[in-house]
Design a protein around this motif. Structure first.
Motif, PDB file in Angstrom:
ATOM      1  N   GLY A  81    -124.903 110.946  22.254  1.00 50.60           N
ATOM      2  CA  GLY A  81    -125.234 112.234  22.164  1.00 50.60           C
ATOM      3  C   GLY A  81    -124.313 112.800  23.133  1.00 50.60           C
ATOM      4  N   LYS A  83    -121.610 114.585  26.205  1.00 45.41           N
ATOM      5  CA  LYS A  83    -120.437 115.517  25.985  1.00 45.41           C
ATOM      6  C   LYS A  83    -119.748 115.504  25.259  1.00 45.41           C
ATOM      7  CE  LYS A  83    -121.150 119.935  26.650  1.00 45.41           C
ATOM      8  NZ  LYS A  83    -120.668 121.249  27.153  1.00 45.41           N
ATOM      9  N   GLU A  85    -115.237 115.805  26.441  1.00 48.44           N
ATOM     10  CA  GLU A  85    -114.929 116.850  27.177  1.00 48.44           C
ATOM     11  C   GLU A  85    -113.151 116.927  26.242  1.00 48.44           C
ATOM     12  OE1 GLU A  85    -114.616 115.047  31.036  1.00 48.44           O
ATOM     13  OE2 GLU A  85    -115.834 113.184  29.770  1.00 48.44           O
ATOM     14  N   GLY A  86    -113.316 118.321  27.316  1.00 50.38           N
ATOM     15  CA  GLY A  86    -111.226 119.131  27.249  1.00 50.38           C
ATOM     16  C   GLY A  86    -111.025 119.432  25.191  1.00 50.38           C
ATOM     17  N   THR A 141    -119.364 116.043  18.686  1.00 49.17           N
ATOM     18  CA  THR A 141    -120.064 117.967  19.167  1.00 49.17           C
ATOM     19  C   THR A 141    -120.335 117.418  17.476  1.00 49.17           C
ATOM     20  OG1 THR A 141    -118.101 118.500  17.422  1.00 49.17           O
ATOM     21  CG2 THR A 141    -118.194 118.430  19.908  1.00 49.17           C
ATOM     22  N   GLN A 145    -119.479 118.292  10.548  1.00 48.87           N
ATOM     23  CA  GLN A 145    -118.638 119.621  10.567  1.00 48.87           C
ATOM     24  C   GLN A 145    -117.269 119.131  10.583  1.00 48.87           C
ATOM     25  OE1 GLN A 145    -119.241 123.278  10.562  1.00 48.87           O
ATOM     26  NE2 GLN A 145    -121.684 123.105  10.615  1.00 48.87           N
ATOM     27  N   THR A 148    -113.897 120.283   7.960  1.00 46.73           N
ATOM     28  CA  THR A 148    -114.355 121.606   7.239  1.00 46.73           C
ATOM     29  C   THR A 148    -113.339 122.901   8.017  1.00 46.73           C
ATOM     30  OG1 THR A 148    -115.877 122.097   9.679  1.00 46.73           O
ATOM     31  CG2 THR A 148    -116.678 121.193   7.618  1.00 46.73           C
TER      32      THR A 148
ATOM     33  N   LYS B  83    -120.380 129.205   9.911  1.00 48.01           N
ATOM     34  CA  LYS B  83    -119.408 129.015  11.739  1.00 48.01           C
ATOM     35  C   LYS B  83    -119.504 130.405  12.237  1.00 48.01           C
ATOM     36  CE  LYS B  83    -116.097 126.910  12.041  1.00 48.01           C
ATOM     37  NZ  LYS B  83    -114.579 126.536  12.048  1.00 48.01           N
ATOM     38  N   ASP B 142    -124.672 124.119  17.860  1.00 54.21           N
ATOM     39  CA  ASP B 142    -125.885 123.278  18.129  1.00 54.21           C
ATOM     40  C   ASP B 142    -126.520 123.410  18.933  1.00 54.21           C
ATOM     41  OD1 ASP B 142    -127.401 120.818  18.372  1.00 54.21           O
ATOM     42  OD2 ASP B 142    -125.345 119.624  19.356  1.00 54.21           O
ATOM     43  N   GLN B 145    -127.792 122.033  22.185  1.00 51.39           N
ATOM     44  CA  GLN B 145    -126.384 121.914  23.887  1.00 51.39           C
ATOM     45  C   GLN B 145    -127.046 123.265  24.416  1.00 51.39           C
ATOM     46  OE1 GLN B 145    -124.668 119.939  24.329  1.00 51.39           O
ATOM     47  NE2 GLN B 145    -125.615 118.270  22.914  1.00 51.39           N
ATOM     48  N   LYS B 241    -117.915 122.649  33.035  1.00 52.92           N
ATOM     49  CA  LYS B 241    -116.711 122.298  32.879  1.00 52.92           C
ATOM     50  C   LYS B 241    -115.807 123.239  34.293  1.00 52.92           C
ATOM     51  CE  LYS B 241    -114.275 125.826  30.519  1.00 52.92           C
ATOM     52  NZ  LYS B 241    -113.395 126.771  28.947  1.00 52.92           N
ATOM     53  N   GLU B 245    -114.836 119.405  35.155  1.00 55.57           N
ATOM     54  CA  GLU B 245    -113.301 119.335  34.675  1.00 55.57           C
ATOM     55  C   GLU B 245    -112.544 119.802  34.981  1.00 55.57           C
ATOM     56  OE1 GLU B 245    -111.432 120.888  30.824  1.00 55.57           O
ATOM     57  OE2 GLU B 245    -112.886 120.465  29.834  1.00 55.57           O
TER      58      GLU B 245
END
Lengths: 656, 656
Positions: A81, A83, A85-86, A141, A145, A148, B83, B142, B145, B241, B245
């Protein structure tokens, strides 16, 4: 023992992997693969060395340390689970880097690099789901989905996986990544084509990749799936951001079925990859629908929408095409990847038709628009490649969307793919790159050696050393620029007739040759030691654009051989927007080095418009200006640059 | 009956909603709220009318039809797994549009607009989760999250919800949105502050919003939470992020605790919102830590990092600050929202200190950097506001990231907030805007009427009509530019001393006044009909930048009153980069209209550098050039523009 061999149903198709290379039925020329070509060239070999070291090193550092690209695969494999990244298409950069590594390893074995690739491949394989699906974005994620939003690059990433897998198998014989790719391809085939579920790729790529898988495995399913993907387009099937949010199916060439397309539209890289895939399919099926469409679209690109550098896609807004002749210089997007795509597509068009005009375009894009994307150090990159700059452009170490670095890396590493072609009793020399290879003519092996200092020198020597006399037709490309036509279609023209002319010599004596589709054809019986020398005229020539290209109005560019030149501040007292080309401008060439790159620079006798010391008056003076190959600019910090120089003063700007 | 009143525990705190406005303990000036000011001004009233119609209409169409912003709330309420559309911070644009609607409805009741707001509010309320959480991005992607990536603007969106809720309650008395906001605020308070769970807002905004909620409800919890959010920064708590990141906590001012900050860094809007929130907290708590930090940071902004237009954040790369004095003109980012933020923060600094220098900066940002973000038609917007253009800039109908349109809309609609201030026995006039309001001095209501044709004319008349004699100190701001100093700190200076001087008249006769912190203080007993007239010198003045600002070297700008001027191609034969300012340049003013905007244009006697008809020679000629207010440029299509004009020729560019 490979895990994959036990559980992959598709492994059976691999039985024929080591059979003789498959020859496409409908194409006239079979390109010689880079793995059969040993490059000795003074221009390209150092570039391949830099890609093997600096560029791939940058790809590795960025992929492993500075971004989450590899971590995403590790996380997807751990299933805890964590996350993502990017960006959702980041997997593709890992695949494309492996593809570049594979090509580089073939040219230049490197055990450490191969271990790195194997390590990545283990992580990739571990992230694949039991049903063959592989995409770290959706795995990390919300897997519900997946499939889709057609824009989300799942099939694009799959395509790059396939390309990497084929390349890595071809170099190393290792099939772990290939098994992963096959499994994912089969998942996609079952999910869409077999299930008759519509799917429009939001970023074309999988079509050409499936064709590579097809040629390797001879599994018809991949040919059918590639064709199926192409046939999905233009039928209103699109779902996802491009269609529902942007409402712009043209962006991904989905407004018209592929075989009915006549104009170039939308995102340039998507278009190039699409037509490359379509050409690959047509080369096997002989389907005239793709060929007719591609002929019309190609003319639309080359006759009306291509920069002198072979770059395409003038707008950053859609990373693609706008109106005909809308080719701004400073605002040119001209993405590196789009020039790489031009190389791909034009090679296929040449193979299908045997016409050298496609190589003329390929060469232009390769030596100018594409190569400009890579710094001379090999570790800095341009995403867009403008044709002028007021000094605000700089190469980057990497990009958030990092398609370009690994794309130029894989192109340079595999440049051997574009040099030679063959067919029964025929040999084609397309690019002039010092190299050797061996052709099989009937039962005779014909070693061939090309030596040249191209693109700086116009002499190309091609020597063959067959053990016995053998008859075949040698087709040597005579570049359009050498024959007086810089580009097919007349979008650009030389300002005046040139002085030089093309000469072809056999064993030192002028030889008559047939001309066929841009090639000099010497069809004879050859013996050991026979040497053809082609001498191409290397005059410095001024180029004009058609009047429709408003951005180039009243301006000329400088070209010598296949190389487009520019003037840059670093050579010219920091400013190049103050230059004027007089009617009697004289040019001389000068062997030189730009950093460690041997080049031919051009000294131009121009005029400079400058402020008097009082800052209140302006005067025009003669000035000797240094022009450098366009692809070498922006390697010495930021500074102004121009490809197109004024012959008349139009607008004067008093700049900061 | 409101659903909310039954289930919201926090409704009890609303008992005091209608109590007298809360006065912050630590601030010297209490701004008069726009709802107490009736604007009659010829400059601002038509702009408010356009915001009420064209701008809000654009916001509504974009929010409902052209993007998924409202649909996201509908989908979140339906809970059917649909969505999310758009970007994760898009909810904020809906809230900010409601806030602008609320201000506009106060100025100009409009039943249809109020119905639209009510309709949106119903959808927003329906999307709130039972625990108070409200964010369509996480609800539709989600929910597991949520609150994991501090950059994902959940608290930012919550802040804009609170601001909208307070505004809408203040205008309409309707509390549905307020209940939603209170519930979300309580959820956030419980989740973080009460639970002692670290959280660094990735985009500051909630702090100032919580302070608005605090002032409305008098609920200490919101003050504490605002302070808590500020105190979280600079302690290494960041996750997401920006931190993991980008590895750039400076980007959101999280490298140093707020009270220890001394320099302006990072993203400009984030910084402005942070300091506005800090000032709001300090105004209640009197905490000197925030004030000390803000004083140093404010000087760093205004003395070294602000454009002449009051715009800030010169780089598009980080939408923020770079090195001191790095203020490029063409590449200026100078985001509209950052200028709006300058207005917010400087108002607070003025209220805390009573110093008019903050209003000098506020006025500059308002009339130039911020107002430039809105087209004269009210339905086109600038995100960035460069100070020069080669003709490639155009206003947009909307943006993917659409913070600016509703931000400028809410500012214009609430411009009445910035005109007056009050304290016991004191009245401040900060901005010169035709308007009337009533002050309470002791037990006496003092109606005050300001009439002026500012910013085009320097005469401002302020008449009071108290029913009986009353003593108070009237503080009228004497702008720094009128006193000879265009900006505090000397980043910009007038090129020469001006001719005009400030005059203050009482009932037509010159009056002596005390000067205090940039205000003319007339402390006396006033009676019905007393009128002060302030006459500000409206010379056209040349401005120079400090030598450290390389981009402005050898250049001047033109300012008249608070208005910065520019020259645009539309008035000057299509080109403005060929102008040179001679030493004896003469300026005359001309009342004019630009489209339907009455302006004062400036005719400048300059020189033009142009090509001779042969295109080979250059000559300099006198030319009368029209300069227009900077905020009005780019309303007549694309074209070149410059604020800073050369007095000396430095670089000459022969442009396309």
């Amino acid at each position: 023992m490979h895990l994959s061999t036990k559980i992959y149903l598709t492994s059976a198709v691999l039985c024929s992997l080591h059979a003789a290379p498959f020859q496409a039925r409908a194409q006239r020329i079979q390109p010689v693969r880079f793995s059969e070509v040993n490059i000795t060239d003074q221009f390209w070999k150092p570039k391949q060395e830099k890609v093997a070291t600096a560029t791939l090193n940058a790809c590795i550092i960025q992929t492993e340390e500075k971004s989450g690209r590899i971590r995403n695969f590790e996380k997807a494999a751990r299933k805890q689970g964590e996350k993502h990244e990017g960006i959702y298409y980041d997997d593709s950069d890992v695949y494309k880097a492996i593809e570049a590594m594979a090509y580089s390893l073939k040219n230049r074995p490197d055990a450490a690099l191969e271990r790195k690739a194997d390590e990545w491949i283990d992580k990739i394989a571990a992230a694949q789901l039991p049903d063959g699906y592989l995409n770290t974005y959706y795995t990390l994620t919300d897997l519900q989905q997946r499939w889709t939003d057609m824009e989300r690059h799942e099939d694009y990433c799959a395509g790059h996986l396939m390309e990497a897998a084929v390349a890595y198998y071809n170099t190393t014989g290792k099939r772990k990544l290939l098994d992963v790719a096959i499994r994912f391809a089969d998942h996609i085939d079952a999910t869409f084509r077999v299930a008759n579920r519509p799917w429009v790729s939001g970023h074309q790529e999988i079509e050409l990749a499936l064709m590579k898988l097809y040629h390797l495995t001879h599994e018809d399913r991949y040919l059918k799936l590639a064709d199926w993907f192409l046939e999905q387009r233009g039928r209103g099937y699109g779902k996802g951001k491009i269609w529902d949010e942007w409402k712009d199916p043209k962006y991904c060439q989905d407004d018209v079925p592929v075989k009915q397309q006549k104009e170039i539209t939308g995102h340039a890289v998507r278009a190039m990859y699409q037509y490359t895939g379509a050409a690959d399919v047509a080369s096997v099926t002989g389907d005239p629908g793709y060929m007719n469409a591609m002929t019309a679209v190609w003319e639309d690109v080359v006759y009306r929408n291509m920069y002198l550098t072979g770059g395409i896609g003038s707008s950053g807004h859609n990373e693609g095409f706008t109106d005909d002749y809308d080719l701004p210089n400073g605002a040119a997007y001209s993405e590196t990847c789009a020039s790489v795509g031009m190389v791909f597509w034009n090679q296929r068009m040449n193979a299908l038709t045997g016409d050298a005009k496609y190589i003329d375009v390929l060469e232009r894009s390769l030596y100018n628009g594409a190569l400009d994307g890579l710094s001379l150090t090999g570790d800095r990159f341009f995403y867009g490649n403008p044709l002028s700059s007021i000094g605000n452009n700089a190469r980057s170490a990497w990009f958030g969307t990092a398609c370009c670095p690994s794309n130029i890396a894989r192109l340079v590493a595999s440049v051997g793919d574009y040099i030679y072609g063959k067919a029964d009793g025929k040999i084609w020399v397309n690019l002039f790159v010092g190299s050797n290879t061996t052709f099989q003519v009937g039962k005779t092996a014909v070693p061939l050696q090309m030596s040249t200092d191209y693109p700086w020198n116009g002499s190309i020597r091609i020597k063959v050393t067959p053990p016995q006399k053998v008859k075949y037709a040698l087709n040597v490309r005579i570049p359009g620029w050498a024959a007086g036509t810089p580009v097919p279609g007349g979008l650009y023209n030389f300002a005046a007739a040139g002085n030089g002319r093309v000469e072809v010599l056999l064993n030192g004596k002028s030889v008559n040759y047939q001309s066929d589709k841009g090639y000099a054809v010497i069809d004879r019986t050859w013996q050991n030691g026979d040497e053809i020398e082609v001498r191409l005229p290397m005059d410095v020539r001024q180029v004009k654009a058609r009047a429709e290209v408003k951005a180039d109005e009243g301006r000329i560019a400088i070209q010598r051989g296949p190389i487009v030149y520019c003037v840059e501040g670093a050579d010219n007292a920091g400013e190049v927007w103050n230059l004027l080309v007089p009617a009697n401008a004289a040019y001389t060439i000068q062997k030189s080095n730009l950093l460690d790159e041997p080049i031919v620079a051009i000294q131009a006798g121009l005029q400079v418009v400058k402020a008097a010391p009082d800052g209140l008056n302006i005067r025009t003076e003669p000035q000797t200006v240094t022009a450098i190959p366009y692809y070498t600019w922006a390697n010495r910090g930021r500074g102004p640059m121009q490809v197109w120089l004024p012959v008349k003063i139009k607008n004067i700007r008093l700049a900061e």
